[in-house]
Write a protein that holds these residues in place. Structure first.
Motif, short mmCIF file in Angstrom:
data_model
loop_
_atom_site.label_atom_id
_atom_site.label_comp_id
_atom_site.label_asym_id
_atom_site.label_seq_id
_atom_site.Cartn_x
_atom_site.Cartn_y
_atom_site.Cartn_z
N TYR A 232 0.67 -1.17 0.04
CA TYR A 232 -0.08 0.03 0.09
C TYR A 232 0.99 1.21 0.06
O TYR A 232 0.28 2.38 -0.35
CB TYR A 232 -0.96 -0.10 1.33
N THR A 233 2.22 1.22 0.38
CA THR A 233 3.20 2.14 0.32
C THR A 233 4.48 1.66 0.08
O THR A 233 4.53 0.58 0.40
CB THR A 233 2.77 3.22 1.58
N ASN A 234 5.30 2.62 -0.10
CA ASN A 234 6.81 2.12 0.02
C ASN A 234 7.72 2.80 0.79
O ASN A 234 8.47 3.68 0.69
CB ASN A 234 7.33 2.39 -1.28
N LEU A 235 7.47 2.34 2.33
CA LEU A 235 8.41 2.86 3.20
C LEU A 235 9.87 2.61 2.86
O LEU A 235 10.71 3.50 3.56
CB LEU A 235 7.76 2.59 4.54
N ARG A 236 10.18 1.50 2.29
CA ARG A 236 11.50 1.26 2.15
C ARG A 236 12.30 2.40 1.48
O ARG A 236 13.27 2.70 1.80
CB ARG A 236 11.80 -0.23 1.34
N GLN A 237 11.51 2.61 0.31
CA GLN A 237 12.04 3.74 -0.38
C GLN A 237 12.00 5.26 0.43
O GLN A 237 12.88 5.92 0.31
CB GLN A 237 11.23 3.75 -1.76
N THR A 238 10.88 5.23 1.07
CA THR A 238 10.74 6.63 1.63
C THR A 238 11.90 6.67 2.81
O THR A 238 12.33 7.98 2.93
CB THR A 238 9.44 6.74 2.22
N ILE A 239 12.11 5.83 3.47
CA ILE A 239 13.19 5.68 4.44
C ILE A 239 14.47 5.91 4.16
O ILE A 239 15.28 6.73 4.47
CB ILE A 239 12.84 4.55 5.43
N THR A 240 14.89 5.26 2.97
CA THR A 240 16.23 5.42 2.26
C THR A 240 16.49 6.77 1.92
O THR A 240 17.54 7.50 1.95
CB THR A 240 16.22 4.21 1.19
N GLN A 241 15.34 7.25 1.07
CA GLN A 241 15.48 8.65 0.78
C GLN A 241 15.60 9.75 1.90
O GLN A 241 16.53 10.41 1.86
CB GLN A 241 14.49 9.11 -0.05
N ALA A 242 15.05 9.55 3.10
CA ALA A 242 15.11 10.36 4.42
C ALA A 242 16.44 10.28 4.90
O ALA A 242 17.16 11.55 5.02
CB ALA A 242 14.01 10.26 5.13
N VAL A 243 17.06 9.00 5.06
CA VAL A 243 18.27 8.90 5.48
C VAL A 243 19.32 9.52 4.54
O VAL A 243 20.30 10.16 5.02
CB VAL A 243 18.47 7.27 5.86
#
Length: 255
Positions: A232-243
């Motif tokens: 439903y969402t891609n937190l793996r990508q979101t977290i990687t980008q934020a870090v």
């Protein structure tokens, strides 16, 4: 009001779909509970989040440790904890000891066991008679990965009949609900119509009384998704980008 076993059974009678997700820590549990999830499962699928290749290595102590954290975040949902591999298959006494530890040390309402073969049905019946609520699990049983793999179960008529009879036997033994994993949708529908307790599907079609997903799959955190999961969402990508952005700002002296 808090969700109870009796309320889940009422939901089946009322044809109100049941929402189930997994949790492994306080923060995720709190978010799921606040979102109105009906049942939170501390599943042995957490093993993958801990770096194991499958569910087999996770221990009872690890399950209890994480379940205690989940319990602190749960106020409304019903909480169920998986008994991990080889903590209940050896004997009724072993199952009683493991399930008793989980309920006493974590504050969970129930435990979940995999399998519906005769010996497991007997174990379930003994646990229920001792006052331990049990959730069943048939179809694809991940703790049997070395024996059956991760492929869909119930594809032949013989296998369909076996899964159906396991579900019926587990209901008679006293389980309050059954997870149906990775079986044909028409078989899941048949089971759902023939038993009086809620069925919770995962890769079993939309006609079960409820649905469960592993939360890390739903959020796009998992490295590998099972074929029946929906992201439903891609937190793996979101977290990687934020870090990555944070790291860059630190290295450039901007933070």
């Amino acid at each position: 009001m808090s969700i109870t076993i009796q309320k889940l059974i009422q939901y089946k009678q009322q044809q109100r779909p049941i929402v189930v997700l997994t949790a492994w820590d306080y923060l995720i549990a709190q978010l799921l509970d606040d979102s109105g999830v009906d049942l939170i499962l501390v599943g042995d699928s957490m093993a993958v989040a801990l770096g194991y290749q499958n569910t087999l290595p996770i221990s009872l102590s690890e399950m209890i440790y994480h379940a205690k954290a989940v319990r602190r975040g749960v106020k409304q949902a019903l909480m169920v904890v998986d008994l991990p591999f080889m903590t209940y298959q050896e004997s009724v006494a072993q199952a009683m000891h493991s399930a008793g530890r989980v309920l006493k040390e974590t504050g969970a309402t129930a435990v979940k066991l995999e399998g519906g073969y005769p010996e497991m049905v007997d174990t379930v019946a003994r646990l229920v008679r001792a006052g331990i609520p049990v959730m069943g699990h048939v179809g694809l049983t991940p703790q049997s990965v070395n024996q059956i793999g991760l492929r869909q179960q119930g594809k032949t008529q013989e296998a369909r009949n076996e899964i159906l009879q396991e579900a019926i036997a587990l209901e008679q033994a006293g389980v309050f609900s059954i997870v149906l994993e990775h079986i044909p949708a028409d078989l899941a529908l048949e089971i759902t119509q023939k038993i009086n307790i809620p069925t919770i599907g995962i890769g079993a079609g939309s006609d079960c009384d409820g649905q469960v997903l592993v939360t890390s799959d739903l959020l796009g955190l998992s490295e590998k998704q099972p074929p029946f999961a929906k992201v439903y969402t891609n937190l793996r990508q979101t977290i990687t980008q934020a870090v990555g952005e944070f790291s860059q700002e630190v290295r450039e002296g901007k933070f």
